[in-house]
Design an enzyme around this catalytic site. Sequence first.
Site, mmCIF file in Angstrom:
data_model
loop_
_atom_site.group_PDB
_atom_site.id
_atom_site.type_symbol
_atom_site.label_atom_id
_atom_site.label_comp_id
_atom_site.label_asym_id
_atom_site.label_seq_id
_atom_site.Cartn_x
_atom_site.Cartn_y
_atom_site.Cartn_z
ATOM 1 N N ASP A 160 47.323 70.725 13.455
ATOM 2 C CA ASP A 160 46.455 70.133 12.113
ATOM 3 C C ASP A 160 45.198 70.329 12.789
ATOM 4 O OD1 ASP A 160 47.055 67.742 13.899
ATOM 5 O OD2 ASP A 160 46.154 66.730 12.032
ATOM 6 N N GLU A 220 47.687 64.720 13.522
ATOM 7 C CA GLU A 220 46.809 63.758 14.713
ATOM 8 C C GLU A 220 45.588 63.353 13.779
ATOM 9 O OE1 GLU A 220 44.225 62.986 17.730
ATOM 10 O OE2 GLU A 220 43.918 64.448 16.334
HETATM 11 N N1 BES Z 1 41.191 65.588 20.326
HETATM 12 C C1 BES Z 1 40.568 64.699 19.543
HETATM 13 C C2 BES Z 1 40.059 63.621 20.549
HETATM 14 C C3 BES Z 1 39.310 63.679 21.771
HETATM 15 C C4 BES Z 1 38.245 64.676 21.782
HETATM 16 C C5 BES Z 1 39.147 63.081 22.825
HETATM 17 C C6 BES Z 1 37.723 64.946 23.052
HETATM 18 C C7 BES Z 1 38.687 63.100 23.940
HETATM 19 C C8 BES Z 1 37.821 64.060 23.817
HETATM 20 C C9 BES Z 1 41.377 64.447 18.564
HETATM 21 O O1 BES Z 1 41.862 65.489 17.780
HETATM 22 C C10 BES Z 1 40.511 63.365 17.488
HETATM 23 O O2 BES Z 1 39.531 63.972 17.087
HETATM 24 N N2 BES Z 1 40.967 62.149 17.495
HETATM 25 C C11 BES Z 1 40.440 61.354 16.477
HETATM 26 C C12 BES Z 1 41.249 60.055 16.276
HETATM 27 C C13 BES Z 1 42.085 60.361 15.053
HETATM 28 C C14 BES Z 1 42.838 59.023 14.575
HETATM 29 C C15 BES Z 1 41.397 60.893 13.757
HETATM 30 C C16 BES Z 1 39.213 60.753 16.963
HETATM 31 O O3 BES Z 1 39.058 60.352 18.074
HETATM 32 O O4 BES Z 1 38.247 60.399 15.894
HETATM 33 MN MN MN Z 2 42.513 66.819 19.137
HETATM 34 MN MN MN Z 3 40.234 66.075 16.404
#
Ligand code: BES
Ligand code: MN
Ligand code: MN
Length: 453
Positions: A85, A149
């Site tokens: 996603d 995710e």
């Molecule tokens: N892949 C990201 C997280 C990420 C990006 C970690 C770059 C470290 C370096 C992930 O898809 C993301 O965006 N996570 C969200 C959390 C989620 C609960 C919506 C975030 O970090 O905001």
């Molecule tokens: Mn991600």
């Molecule tokens: Mn992300």
Amino acid sequence: MNNYISENKDRFLNELLDMLRIPSVSADPKFKQDVIRTAEFVKARLQEAGADKVELCETAGYPIVYGEKIIDPSLPTVLVYGHYDVQPADPYELWNSPPFEPVIKDGKIYARGACDDKGQMYMHVKAFEVMMQNNALPCNVKFMIEGEEEVGSENLGTFVKNNKDKLAADVILISDTGMLANDTPSITTGLRGMSYMEVEVTGPNRDLHSGLYGGAVANPINILCQMIASLHDENNHITIPGFYDNVTELSQEERAEMARAPFSLDKYKKALDLSDIHGEEGYTTMERTSIRPTLDVNGIWGGYTGEGAKTVIPSKAFAKISMRLVPNQTSAEITEKFTKHFESIAPASVKVLVKPHHGGEPVVTPTDSVAYQAASKAYEETFGVKPIPVRSGGSIPIVAMFKSELGLDSVLMGFGLDSDAIHSPNENFGVFNYMKGIETIPLFYKYYAEMSK
Ligand code: BES
Ligand code: MN
Ligand code: MN
């Protein structure tokens, strides 16, 4: 193996572009059929690459794609996690080319999800194909690719809890993070947790004429702004009572070690067109974005925002507020502390409602494990330099659950860059990075199998 990779480079790219054309935005129900089509796409590609028992595992939300290749139960098993996603592409008008019509320009793939996480997840499918075609798969492998995710992975949490046998493995392997630069590879060794809240402030029972009532009735937008402003003090510390109680402070040695990672404040400011940076007093920029917790407003709305001017005191004001958490904070604890505090600072002239959204726990991964060492050797071989361990500020909620539910550490082999603009308009992923990932991942398997003996 490298011959096979270069011979198939164009196909590896075209398959990714095909997946990027499907707008798998999990946050918006309008894209429901597209999200499901993307799961089917991943399923078909895993089957073609040679995985067995490939299936869509239904959940209360979007399906989880599962597949495996068990070559010998006595060998170690790697569980690959990723997500198909993507974030919403808004605002569309700021994209130089449409977000779901991928283009390759100046060595970069431009599309929503190019890096996060379709590009990085697909490197694993292709690396698996490479190992299969070259009779070089040295471990068992399981794939678990989810479609929620970007909306908090709640159904995946349930799936993991209910399928511990199916998911039995020795290590989790994930490419959903970044690295410092193409000539300075790094391995992510920590992720922040998250408490995500929505607040609603209600003043009068209807929108009012701001001339007839202004000055005598609380304006919920004014009040909400005051309340939000008071959540940080003059040193940019968060003022919620007890917010820092459980925060693990790093020793001076650990902080000195962190400070050895290359970082240029000038370049950082230039990349964002900033005259100055901002943050919690007493900490560096790197520390502020990794080992310290934060509180940010993600959106705020209410009143009249249309064309021209309308004189009104709105009845309601809203905001979405997220807090990034670090070890040893928990999202339950912080959600409760925020709620109590936010309710307590509301003046009697308004009513306030606090609604928690998703949460996730922070995590730190070991660097002395066989898996970390294997990843480090793999990067060293393909990049020519040893990768640096770096704690990231982002969140991947399931990683802490892999530890608490399955007892497994994760290795975060990211190949993205800060300039990839994930979650932003013009998200992109370097062709160099995509291909380097496909080259480096099989080496992780090789060293992990060798070093586990
Ligand atoms: N892949 C990201 C997280 C990420 C990006 C970690 C770059 C470290 C370096 C992930 O898809 C993301 O965006 N996570 C969200 C959390 C989620 C609960 C919506 C975030 O970090 O905001
Ligand atoms: Mn991600
Ligand atoms: Mn992300």
